[in-house]
Structures are given as C-alpha cells and as structure tokens.
Scaffold this motif. Structure first.
Motif, PDB file in Angstrom:
ATOM      1  N   GLY A   1      30.430   7.753  30.669  1.00  0.00           N
ATOM      2  CA  GLY A   1      31.596   7.272  31.386  1.00  0.00           C
ATOM      3  C   GLY A   1      31.766   7.872  32.764  1.00  0.00           C
ATOM      4  N   THR A   2      30.893   8.810  33.159  1.00  0.00           N
ATOM      5  CA  THR A   2      30.981   9.391  34.495  1.00  0.00           C
ATOM      6  C   THR A   2      30.710   8.322  35.556  1.00  0.00           C
ATOM      7  N   ASP A   3      31.491   8.334  36.619  1.00  0.00           N
ATOM      8  CA  ASP A   3      31.301   7.403  37.730  1.00  0.00           C
ATOM      9  C   ASP A   3      29.948   7.675  38.388  1.00  0.00           C
ATOM     10  N   PRO A   4      29.063   6.673  38.485  1.00  0.00           N
ATOM     11  CA  PRO A   4      27.767   6.893  39.130  1.00  0.00           C
ATOM     12  C   PRO A   4      27.880   7.470  40.538  1.00  0.00           C
ATOM     13  N   ALA A   5      28.963   7.162  41.243  1.00  0.00           N
ATOM     14  CA  ALA A   5      29.129   7.689  42.598  1.00  0.00           C
ATOM     15  C   ALA A   5      29.286   9.205  42.606  1.00  0.00           C
ATOM     16  N   ALA A   6      29.664   9.783  41.449  1.00  0.00           N
ATOM     17  CA  ALA A   6      29.850  11.226  41.363  1.00  0.00           C
ATOM     18  C   ALA A   6      28.574  11.949  40.926  1.00  0.00           C
ATOM     19  N   MET A   7      27.505  11.177  40.684  1.00  0.00           N
ATOM     20  CA  MET A   7      26.259  11.775  40.203  1.00  0.00           C
ATOM     21  C   MET A   7      25.348  12.165  41.372  1.00  0.00           C
ATOM     22  N   ALA A   8      24.408  13.049  41.095  1.00  0.00           N
ATOM     23  CA  ALA A   8      23.442  13.473  42.099  1.00  0.00           C
ATOM     24  C   ALA A   8      22.554  12.291  42.490  1.00  0.00           C
ATOM     25  N   PRO A   9      22.037  12.288  43.721  1.00  0.00           N
ATOM     26  CA  PRO A   9      21.082  11.239  44.100  1.00  0.00           C
ATOM     27  C   PRO A   9      19.751  11.472  43.391  1.00  0.00           C
ATOM     28  N   GLY A  10      19.023  10.392  43.153  1.00  0.00           N
ATOM     29  CA  GLY A  10      17.721  10.546  42.510  1.00  0.00           C
ATOM     30  C   GLY A  10      17.409   9.371  41.613  1.00  0.00           C
ATOM     31  N   ARG A  11      16.430   9.556  40.747  1.00  0.00           N
ATOM     32  CA  ARG A  11      15.989   8.521  39.815  1.00  0.00           C
ATOM     33  C   ARG A  11      16.906   8.497  38.600  1.00  0.00           C
TER      34      ARG A  11
END
Length: 412
Positions: free
Chosen positions: A386-396
């Motif tokens: 459920g974490t917002d993808p925008a809050a995730m680290a960049p990468g694969r």
C-alpha cells in the motif's frame, strides 16, 4: 553400510564422525565461510550425520547438499543444504544468545545450529508446509537430543508464525519469489530477515533490516540455489525449452513469445565486443548478471548445453534480452582477452537485424564497468503493501505479489 543412526553404533564410528566434522569445520574456516568462533562451535556441536541418516559418514560430512525427498518426476522437494551455504546464511543472520528465531523451511540441521547459537535463553521455531519434512525434522532433532529445543510446526510459511512474534531473526531456507508482508510484520524493530530471493529468475541471498516506518533495506547478493517454496508464495519462475540443448528461464511476470524467440535465435549470431575486460579472479559474473537483470526490461537467463547447441552462452546461464516483437535477441558472452592470460572480455551475441538491441546491451556492460565495478552492489528496498510508489526509491521495481520491492544501484 552402517550409519550413526544404527542402534549398535561403535565408539570407533562415533570418533570417525567427530573427526569428519572437525575436518569440515576447518575447511569452512579456511574458505572464509565460518567467520566467528560461535558459528564454528555450533557446527562442532551439531553432528550432521544425524540429519542425513540414510547415507554413510563420509558422504554426510561432504560440503554439498543432500537431497531428502523428491516427487514422482524426480523434482527435489526437500534437502539438507550444503554446509558452506548454511554457514553463509548464519553470517548474514548473526543470531545471538537469547534471540527468538523463526525458520521458514524445515530440515532439522539448521534449526539445531540456531539452537546452539541462541542458547537455552533463546527460542527457535521452524515451520514447513510439508508434513513429511516436519516429521523427518522431528526425528532427526530427537536423535540429536534436541526434541524439546526446537518448536516444529506444519503450515504454510508464507504466513509466518504470529503467536511468537516479534522475532529477532527470521531465516527463510527455501527459495522465495517475494518478501511476504507477514514476515516483515513479525520481524522485531531491530531484527534481521534473511531470504534466498528470486530476482528476475536469479537466486540471490539477501539480508534485510528495518529502515524506518514501513521500509526495510539491505543486500548481500550471494548466488544460491534452494528448493522452491510451495504453497501461496510458490515461485513464478518458469523454464522453457527453446531448441535442443537450449532453454530460457524467466520470471512468470515476464511476457514471452516463445515461438518468435526461437525463430530469432535460429538466425546466425553476430558478436559485438564491449572492451570491458575482467580478471577471472574478480568473479564478476554474478554481479554483472544482476546488473543486466536490473537495467533490461525484457530479461531472461539463457541456459545452454554446449554439446547440443551452437549458442555461445556462458556456463551456468547468461543474460538474454529481445526486442518488442521478438524479431531479434541478444545475450551476454565472453572471450579470452588477446595476449592476457586469465583475462576475459565481455561482449554480446546478437541474433536478428535489430543491431540497436545489441548496442544497448553492450552500453549497459560499459556503464557497469564505468559506474559500478568494484563498488558496493545494489540495495534492495522493501516497502509495506500500500506504500505510494512516489515515496519509493528510484530503481527497478520488481513486479510480483507480496511487499513492493525496488532494486537500486548506488553511484559514487
């Protein structure tokens, strides 16, 4: 052939087993697998032959895995892992006296080692989906005098064991396709989770620790092979035959037009060399495979029997990619560097007319050489569901069920 599980075992056989175990421990220490006195003591205190009672002593103390069960087609269902890999996992896990440990995937031997490491003040719970495996683990632990030292449960390890959570350490001893949210939920705030994870079809050992609310991170990336997890979290990795002597291994989420790919690889391959040279002692292939799996959208592992196929894939499998309509394919290869003993050059073999496909893969190899060679490997970021993808680290972004995962390669 007698083993030490026989009722009238001799003192000489007991002494032989102790000597074989000491030789094994010494070899693991010389190889850098056992790195602490505590792990060495746990190995010495755990007679491995009691956990593989159906083979001879010399075989029991070989530094190799021992199969314990197969299905009707000969597929491996359970095994006792090779001692070198067991030791490496304990290095990653670093269990301490008094710790509570959850082992997902039973066998008995590793659980016995864990008990010796956490001591009577700690607790070890081991769970497996297969009642044959758990019953065998109970028998082996009883033979070692540890029937009351380890709690053995029969259930799907994807759910963990919530009644004893949180755990200081969670160790998964089957090949996992994902990081289950339940494992993260049951891990202590300063805990360690060790998992042999399938990363786009590649088996790699990773250790994760909490890194803020709803975020875990780590790495390690030791190449490893385990019996695949069964049940709800079963692996989605698939292996397809391409031609006689050639197969492709892909993550189940990877779209694949098998017939078109076969036609592409049936054309004459043209090598393109990168100029990236490595020494054999660098052992770069595992990290290069992981790098290529990260940078490519279309990715699989090409597996070739050189006695049956003309494809110049590397031993053990090599990264393979293809274009959008599967009219061209390219895979990584190597050749000896001219006039340089023990050095090799990375390159790409391109099949089909899409030369840009091969050039892009070659440029990827050069980027690894320029920006990442000799530096720390990638970081695996895991987030709560459920974490917002925008809050995730960049990468694969690794697309699969379970907790969201992102693979990031730090730059200097």
């Amino acid at each position: 052939m007698s083993t030490l599980s026989d009722p009238n075992v001799t003192d000489e056989q007991t002494a032989e087993a102790a000597e074989l175990n000491e030789h094994l421990v010494s070899a693991l220490k010389r190889a850098g697998r056992i790195t602490t006195p505590e792990v060495g003591a746990a190995f010495r205190a755990t007679p491995r032959h009691l956990f593989v009672p159906d083979i001879g002593l010399a075989e029991a103390y070989k530094d190799d895995y021992q199969p314990t069960d197969r299905d009707g087609d000969g597929q491996l269902l359970s095994s006792v892992s090779a001692p070198w890999l067991v030791a490496e996992m304990l290095n990653y896990l670093h269990p301490l006296p008094g710790h509570s440990v959850l082992e997902i995937g039973s066998g008995g031997y590793n659980a016995a080692l864990l008990h010796h490491l956490v001591g009577d003040g700690g607790a070890v719970t081991s769970i497996d989906i297969d009642p044959v495996v758990t019953e065998r683990a109970r028998r082996c632990l009883k033979a070692a005098g540890l029937e009351d030292a380890v709690r053995i449960l029969t259930a799907d390890g994807a759910h963990g064991v919530p009644d004893a959570a949180p755990y200081d350490r969670i160790e998964v001893t089957v090949q996992a396709a994902a990081i289950e949210q339940t494992w993260l939920d049951q891990l202590a705030s300063d805990g360690v989770l060790v998992v042999p994870l399938r990363v786009r079809g590649l088996g790699r050992l990773v250790a994760l620790t909490p890194d803020g609310e709803g975020h875990w991170s780590g790495g390690g990336w030791l190449p490893c092979g385990f019996v695949a997890m069964r049940g709800e979290a079963a692996s989605s990795t698939q292996v397809h035959t391409l031609t006689p002597g050639a197969r492709v291994r892909v993550d189940g989420a990877q779209p694949l037009n098998l017939e078109a790919l076969v036609r592409s690889l049936d054309t004459t391959g043209a090598p393109v060399w990168s100029g990236v040279e490595v020494d054999a002692s660098e052992r770069t292939r595992p990290v290069v495979d992981l790098w290529v799996a990260t940078v490519l959208d279309a990715y699989g592992t090409l597996l070739v029997d050189p006695k049956q196929s003309v494809l110049r894939a590397l031993p053990g499998g090599t990264p393979l990619t293809w274009n959008a309509d599967f009219s061209a394919a390219a895979y990584v290869t190597m050749r000896p560097a001219e006039g340089k003993n023990g050095r090799y050059e990375y390159g790409v073999v391109v099949h089909g007319e899409d030369h840009a496909l091969g050039e892009a893969l070659v440029e990827g190899l050069r980027e690894w050489d320029r920006d990442h060679r000799g530096r720390p490997g990638p970081v695996l970021h895991v987030y709560s569901q459920g974490t917002d993808p925008a809050a995730m680290a960049p990468g694969r972004r690794l697309e699969r069920p379970g907790a969201p995962m992102v693979l990031t390669w730090p730059r200097a």
